[in-house]
Motif scaffolding. Structure first.
Motif, PDB file in Angstrom:
ATOM      1  N   VAL A 258     -10.438 133.174  45.141  1.00  0.00           N
ATOM      2  CA  VAL A 258     -10.096 131.844  45.649  1.00  0.00           C
ATOM      3  C   VAL A 258      -8.597 131.640  45.445  1.00  0.00           C
ATOM      4  N   GLY A 259      -7.864 131.458  46.558  1.00  0.00           N
ATOM      5  CA  GLY A 259      -6.429 131.211  46.504  1.00  0.00           C
ATOM      6  C   GLY A 259      -5.610 132.451  46.777  1.00  0.00           C
ATOM      7  N   VAL A 260      -4.332 132.239  47.081  1.00  0.00           N
ATOM      8  CA  VAL A 260      -3.404 133.343  47.325  1.00  0.00           C
ATOM      9  C   VAL A 260      -2.267 133.264  46.321  1.00  0.00           C
ATOM     10  N   GLY A 261      -1.826 134.427  45.859  1.00  0.00           N
ATOM     11  CA  GLY A 261      -0.759 134.490  44.864  1.00  0.00           C
ATOM     12  C   GLY A 261       0.494 135.170  45.357  1.00  0.00           C
ATOM     13  N   ILE A 262       0.507 135.594  46.643  1.00  0.00           N
ATOM     14  CA  ILE A 262       1.702 136.224  47.214  1.00  0.00           C
ATOM     15  C   ILE A 262       2.018 135.565  48.547  1.00  0.00           C
ATOM     16  N   ASP A 263       3.220 135.783  49.025  1.00  0.00           N
ATOM     17  CA  ASP A 263       3.682 135.165  50.261  1.00  0.00           C
ATOM     18  C   ASP A 263       3.445 136.082  51.464  1.00  0.00           C
ATOM     19  N   PHE A 264       3.971 135.678  52.605  1.00  0.00           N
ATOM     20  CA  PHE A 264       3.735 136.366  53.866  1.00  0.00           C
ATOM     21  C   PHE A 264       5.050 136.866  54.446  1.00  0.00           C
ATOM     22  N   THR A 265       4.999 138.043  55.072  1.00  0.00           N
ATOM     23  CA  THR A 265       6.195 138.559  55.748  1.00  0.00           C
ATOM     24  C   THR A 265       6.378 137.916  57.112  1.00  0.00           C
ATOM     25  N   THR A 266       5.311 137.303  57.661  1.00  0.00           N
ATOM     26  CA  THR A 266       5.339 136.805  59.036  1.00  0.00           C
ATOM     27  C   THR A 266       5.625 135.318  59.141  1.00  0.00           C
ATOM     28  N   ASN A 267       5.548 134.583  58.046  1.00  0.00           N
ATOM     29  CA  ASN A 267       5.778 133.143  58.105  1.00  0.00           C
ATOM     30  C   ASN A 267       6.230 132.657  56.740  1.00  0.00           C
ATOM     31  N   ASP A 268       6.385 131.351  56.615  1.00  0.00           N
ATOM     32  CA  ASP A 268       6.897 130.790  55.371  1.00  0.00           C
ATOM     33  C   ASP A 268       5.817 129.984  54.650  1.00  0.00           C
ATOM     34  N   ILE A 269       4.569 130.419  54.768  1.00  0.00           N
ATOM     35  CA  ILE A 269       3.499 129.787  54.010  1.00  0.00           C
ATOM     36  C   ILE A 269       3.616 130.224  52.548  1.00  0.00           C
ATOM     37  N   LEU A 270       3.513 129.263  51.636  1.00  0.00           N
ATOM     38  CA  LEU A 270       3.761 129.539  50.232  1.00  0.00           C
ATOM     39  C   LEU A 270       2.448 129.709  49.467  1.00  0.00           C
ATOM     40  N   SER A 271       2.555 130.287  48.275  1.00  0.00           N
ATOM     41  CA  SER A 271       1.369 130.640  47.497  1.00  0.00           C
ATOM     42  C   SER A 271       1.354 129.920  46.158  1.00  0.00           C
ATOM     43  N   ASP A 272       0.256 130.099  45.445  1.00  0.00           N
ATOM     44  CA  ASP A 272       0.055 129.488  44.135  1.00  0.00           C
ATOM     45  C   ASP A 272       1.216 129.770  43.187  1.00  0.00           C
ATOM     46  N   HIS A 273       1.788 130.947  43.259  1.00  0.00           N
ATOM     47  CA  HIS A 273       2.827 131.343  42.309  1.00  0.00           C
ATOM     48  C   HIS A 273       4.204 130.778  42.635  1.00  0.00           C
ATOM     49  N   ASP A 274       4.302 129.999  43.703  1.00  0.00           N
ATOM     50  CA  ASP A 274       5.598 129.439  44.097  1.00  0.00           C
ATOM     51  C   ASP A 274       5.868 128.073  43.504  1.00  0.00           C
ATOM     52  N   PHE A 275       4.899 127.501  42.805  1.00  0.00           N
ATOM     53  CA  PHE A 275       5.036 126.132  42.331  1.00  0.00           C
ATOM     54  C   PHE A 275       4.619 126.021  40.867  1.00  0.00           C
ATOM     55  N   TRP A 276       5.244 125.054  40.189  1.00  0.00           N
ATOM     56  CA  TRP A 276       4.915 124.743  38.789  1.00  0.00           C
ATOM     57  C   TRP A 276       4.456 123.293  38.755  1.00  0.00           C
ATOM     58  N   ARG A 277       3.170 123.067  38.403  1.00  0.00           N
ATOM     59  CA  ARG A 277       2.600 121.732  38.495  1.00  0.00           C
ATOM     60  C   ARG A 277       1.302 121.679  37.713  1.00  0.00           C
ATOM     61  N   LEU A 278       0.767 120.498  37.505  1.00  0.00           N
ATOM     62  CA  LEU A 278      -0.561 120.356  36.943  1.00  0.00           C
ATOM     63  C   LEU A 278      -1.589 120.639  38.030  1.00  0.00           C
ATOM     64  N   PRO A 279      -2.766 121.120  37.680  1.00  0.00           N
ATOM     65  CA  PRO A 279      -3.699 121.587  38.707  1.00  0.00           C
ATOM     66  C   PRO A 279      -4.169 120.508  39.661  1.00  0.00           C
ATOM     67  N   GLN A 280      -4.306 119.270  39.191  1.00  0.00           N
ATOM     68  CA  GLN A 280      -4.795 118.207  40.054  1.00  0.00           C
ATOM     69  C   GLN A 280      -3.819 117.853  41.171  1.00  0.00           C
ATOM     70  N   ALA A 281      -2.577 118.308  41.055  1.00  0.00           N
ATOM     71  CA  ALA A 281      -1.591 118.028  42.105  1.00  0.00           C
ATOM     72  C   ALA A 281      -1.934 118.730  43.411  1.00  0.00           C
ATOM     73  N   ASP A 282      -2.718 119.804  43.340  1.00  0.00           N
ATOM     74  CA  ASP A 282      -2.985 120.591  44.547  1.00  0.00           C
ATOM     75  C   ASP A 282      -3.888 119.882  45.540  1.00  0.00           C
TER      76      ASP A 282
END
Length: 643
Positions: A258-282
């Motif tokens: 469940v979830g992605v931890g890496i980015d994409f070469t084809t677009n600028d969609i971001l992953s779990d590892h790109d942000f620092w936050r509390l879990p409920q923020a998602d």
């Protein structure tokens, strides 16, 4: 994520440590390393003196809280060097209970921090309770447990998560195309956060659940209903129910992430590892809704707010044997633990265990399926998982009150298969001690017990051969000479998990072989885990006097303390010393620790950084913590319950 183990010393105890090493600059730099949780009453205990000059004919004394000497002796001959330090063991035995210190006087005077001596069941009770609290803090979904680090449920959108096919990556942690949906949705809510991030993997979750259920079954008074402070039963059920969501038994379909931890070469969609936050923020992630989400677009956040689920393959397709075997073990252990208290859940689990085991691809090619990408958790050996699954199925089928419709109801059939997989594991020769990547330390132990009491013979492998291989596994990663009696080369990584696993395995061997020597080995590995190491740092947060202050864990970093005072992520095992530390800052990450805190003690190719940025040394995880449960339960109980 990252954590820093600052040398901000705990109020009184750590000040004594500092004074011990630095009180007199004219003397050699001297430190006393101890098991900071303490020592078992009446058992051989060992502390270690680290000094820049060898000691000759020095003496030491163990004093109680009133200052009275309760044990004394001569400092042992050097056990080796740790970096620039010469290490000497201090051996003592104290009966009774209380708080003590070890004091060295003479050419290199020093004193340890205060430590407890108590019966094992009392000594480690708080540590095992801390471990349970770590998993409770790591809960995802609506059924969260509020505490000082968790104030809200998280990832409620997982209750209707879109399913996607396994994406391709470029081998350098980027996906080469956008995700491909299957058109299906599942309820993937629940489970535990994998580590300092918020991803969820069947790979690590299934290992953790299996270890937890093993502990409940084997140590009911320490980890089950017999414990008032560390009953893991409800936590194990929470973990099992998430696995039963990820394994759709009705269609024989495995979802593994469940979830992605890496980015994409084809677009600028971001992953779990790109942000620092509390879990409920998602759940309501929008640009600027949390400090870490500033300056991004809604499209970039799509897989943060609505997390994808990856499916292993079409319904009824073959399953990677590592996951099939481990899930079979989990579900069979579920039946063993819950067959009396919750027969409906137990029956559902046992059917699922046989079904998933039967679909194992036992002639796999290429990489085993673990996570996406594979290099997050690069498991490569699978015979041990199949052995574990078959063993636990055999044990489960002996329980009676079996559900209707089982494809195979004979314990002997699975016992034969378990013996065959054990023989295959022994023959392949790629050994490791107990950790996420190698469960032979669990499978061999249960299979040896099952074979010993079996009425029929399984000559393909014997209990004696399994015990012999367990002895080999115990030495699989041992350094040429560790002056602290350690059996793990710290620079190999995942050291916290391995060292606790070694303690549990030594206890298993001691039980099977009736060996007091291995009981001593188990105690010394536990001590190494809890501060009797070159850095003088416990690898478990909240256990001992000096432990990681700055873990790479988002709630611990954003809400917890940075100086060892409450609240901390108590019970969490961090990666521990490694060949190198890591760095990398994120918006909203609270600065904590640094790379140089313990650099004076780095040696043998290993470093320890107590730094929120250093995931390689300071990130906690559910699989890293799992082996500590068994380590503590073994120490407290001394022997397991009968199967």
């Amino acid at each position: 994520m990252t954590i820093h183990a600052a040398a901000i010393l705990r109020p009184l105890a750590s000040l004594l440590v500092l004074a011990a090493g630095l009180a007199d600059s004219t003397q050699a730099a001297t430190y006393v390393r101890i098991n900071q949780v303490g020592y078992e009453s009446g058992e051989a205990a060992r502390a270690y003196v680290m000094t820049t000059s060898p000691l000759v004919d020095e003496t030491y004394a163990v004093r109680d809280a009133a200052g009275a000497v309760v044990a004394c002796g001569h400092v042992g001959s050097s056990s080796g060097k740790w970096g620039r330090y010469v290490v000497h063991p201090l051996d003592f035995t104290v009966y009774g209970s209380g708080t003590y210190t070890v004091e060295l006087s003479g050419s290199a005077s020093a004193a340890s921090a205060p430590f407890r001596i108590a019966p094992a069941h009392a000594l480690y009770a708080k540590s095992l309770a801390n471990t349970l609290s770590y998993y409770q803090t790591s809960r995802d979904g609506p059924d969260f447990i509020a505490n000082a680090l968790r104030s809200a449920p998280a990832h409620l959108n997982d209750t209707s998560a879109a399913v996607y096919r396994t994406p391709r990556d470029d081998g350098n942690d980027s996906y080469t195309a956008d995700l491909s949906p299957t058109g299906r949705r599942i309820d993937a809510s629940g489970g535990w956060f994998d580590a300092g991030d918020y991803l969820k993997f069947v790979e690590t979750h299934s290992y953790t659940v299996g270890v937890m259920l093993t502990g409940i079954r084997d140590f009911p008074d320490q980890m089950g209903a017999g414990s008032a402070t560390s009953d893991f039963t409800r936590e194990a059920e929470f973990g099992v129910r998430w696995l039963l969501k990820m394994w759709d038994d009705s269609s024989r379909t495995l979802h593994y992430q469940v979830g992605v931890g890496i980015d994409f070469t084809t677009n600028d969609i971001l992953s779990d590892h790109d942000f620092w936050r509390l879990p409920q923020a998602d759940d309501d992630a929008t640009p600027g809704s949390a400090p870490g989400f500033a300056g991004v677009s809604q499209s970039q956040l799509q897989y943060i707010r609505h997390r994808p689920v990856f499916v292993a393959g079409p319904a009824g397709s073959r399953i990677s044997p590592n996951l099939a075997g481990r899930l079979a073990a989990d579900f069979a252990l579920c039946f063993q633990v819950f067959h009396a208290s919750d027969p409906a859940l137990a029956g559902r689990c046992l059917l699922a265990a046989e079904h998933v085991y039967a679909l194992a691809d036992t002639a796999p090619s290429g990489e085993l399926l673990t996570t996406s990408p594979h290099d997050f958790y690069p498991e490569s050996v699978w015979q041990d998982d199949m052995e574990w699954g078959a063993t636990e199925l055999a044990i489960a089928l002996e329980r009676g009150s079996l559900p209707a419709g089982l494809p195979e109801g004979r314990p002997s059939a699975y016992l034969s298969q378990a013996a065959r997989w054990a023989k295959g594991y022994i023959a392949q020769g790629n050994y490791d001690s107990l950790n996420l990547y190698d469960v032979a330390g669990l499978a061999h132990f249960d299979l040896a017990r099952a074979l010993t009491r079996a009425a029929d013979s399984h000559e393909v492998v014997t209990a004696a051969q399994l015990l012999s291989n367990l002895r080999t596994l115990l030495q699989a990663n041992a350094p040429a000479n560790d002056p602290f009696d350690g059996l793990y080369t710290w620079s190999r990584g995942d050291s916290g998990s391995h060292v606790a696993g070694l303690s549990a395995m030594a206890s298993e061997i001691g039980f099977l072989a009736d060996s007091s020597h291995h009981a001593t080995v188990a105690r010394r590995q536990a001590a190494s885990m809890l501060g009797a190491n070159g850095w003088g740092v416990s690898q478990i947060i909240g256990d001992g006097t000096t432990f990681p202050d700055c873990p790479q864990h988002q709630p611990a970093n954003l809400v917890g303390s940075h100086d060892g005072r409450k609240p901390v992520l108590a019970g969490a095992v961090v990666e521990g010393p490694n060949a190198s530390g890591t760095s990398g800052d994120l918006v909203a990450m609270a600065r904590c620790g640094g790379s140089g805190t313990y650099s004076a003690f780095d040696a043998d190719g290993a470093v320890y950084w107590d730094w929120v940025q250093s995931y390689s040394t300071n990130e906690p995880a559910i699989d890293l913590t799992a082996t500590s449960m068994l380590m503590f339960a073994w120490r407290m109980a001394g022997r397991p319950a009968e199967l």
